[in-house]
Design an enzyme around this catalytic site. Sequence first.
Site, PDB file in Angstrom:
ATOM      1  N   GLY A 187      42.646  36.456  31.450  1.00  0.00           N
ATOM      2  CA  GLY A 187      41.400  37.100  31.830  1.00  0.00           C
ATOM      3  C   GLY A 187      41.504  38.593  32.083  1.00  0.00           C
ATOM      4  O   GLY A 187      40.569  39.189  32.608  1.00  0.00           O
ATOM      5  N   GLN A 188      42.627  39.206  31.689  1.00  0.00           N
ATOM      6  CA  GLN A 188      42.771  40.650  31.898  1.00  0.00           C
ATOM      7  C   GLN A 188      41.954  41.398  30.850  1.00  0.00           C
ATOM      8  O   GLN A 188      42.222  41.304  29.662  1.00  0.00           O
ATOM      9  CB  GLN A 188      44.241  41.062  31.813  1.00  0.00           C
ATOM     10  N   HIS A 205      45.958  45.686  37.962  1.00  0.00           N
ATOM     11  CA  HIS A 205      45.002  45.776  39.059  1.00  0.00           C
ATOM     12  C   HIS A 205      44.932  44.443  39.784  1.00  0.00           C
ATOM     13  O   HIS A 205      45.161  43.391  39.208  1.00  0.00           O
ATOM     14  CB  HIS A 205      43.617  46.216  38.576  1.00  0.00           C
ATOM     15  N   ASP A 259      34.278  46.814  42.725  1.00  0.00           N
ATOM     16  CA  ASP A 259      34.097  46.276  41.381  1.00  0.00           C
ATOM     17  C   ASP A 259      32.642  46.444  40.971  1.00  0.00           C
ATOM     18  O   ASP A 259      31.740  46.230  41.783  1.00  0.00           O
ATOM     19  CB  ASP A 259      34.496  44.800  41.355  1.00  0.00           C
ATOM     20  N   HIS A 281      42.494  42.155  42.262  1.00  0.00           N
ATOM     21  CA  HIS A 281      41.154  41.911  42.792  1.00  0.00           C
ATOM     22  C   HIS A 281      41.314  41.416  44.220  1.00  0.00           C
ATOM     23  O   HIS A 281      42.028  40.444  44.462  1.00  0.00           O
ATOM     24  CB  HIS A 281      40.435  40.827  41.981  1.00  0.00           C
TER      25      HIS A 281
END
Length: 115
Positions: free
Chosen positions: A94-95, A101, A30, A103
């Site tokens: 919060g996308q 994906h 990230d 985390h």
Amino acid sequence: MADCIFCKIAQKEIPSKLVYEDDTVVAFRDLEPQAPQHVLVIPKKHVESLLALEEEDKALVSHILVDVIPQLAQKLGIAEKGFRVVANTGEEGGQTVKHLHFHLLGGRSMQWPPG
């Protein structure tokens, strides 16, 4: 999807710090890590979110969660003490990138609230 940044990363049109790749999945560091180990695990196939998964995607998500993420946790040295897996979905979830994906975070206490 042509304008999807994660599709471009998966197709190697945009450089990333890859930590894993197979025929269906890539994982990369990230850019704004929230933990000492923070990796994004994405399908190469464009799927907008968990809500956009179709029947044919079950094996892909299972592969990510059952095979890839535990293997990465071992590789990154976070399996023994523990780690967190998060899939933000939708704007209020919060996308920020509309490509499914996960985390993978670890390397520090992930307890909430922090303490």
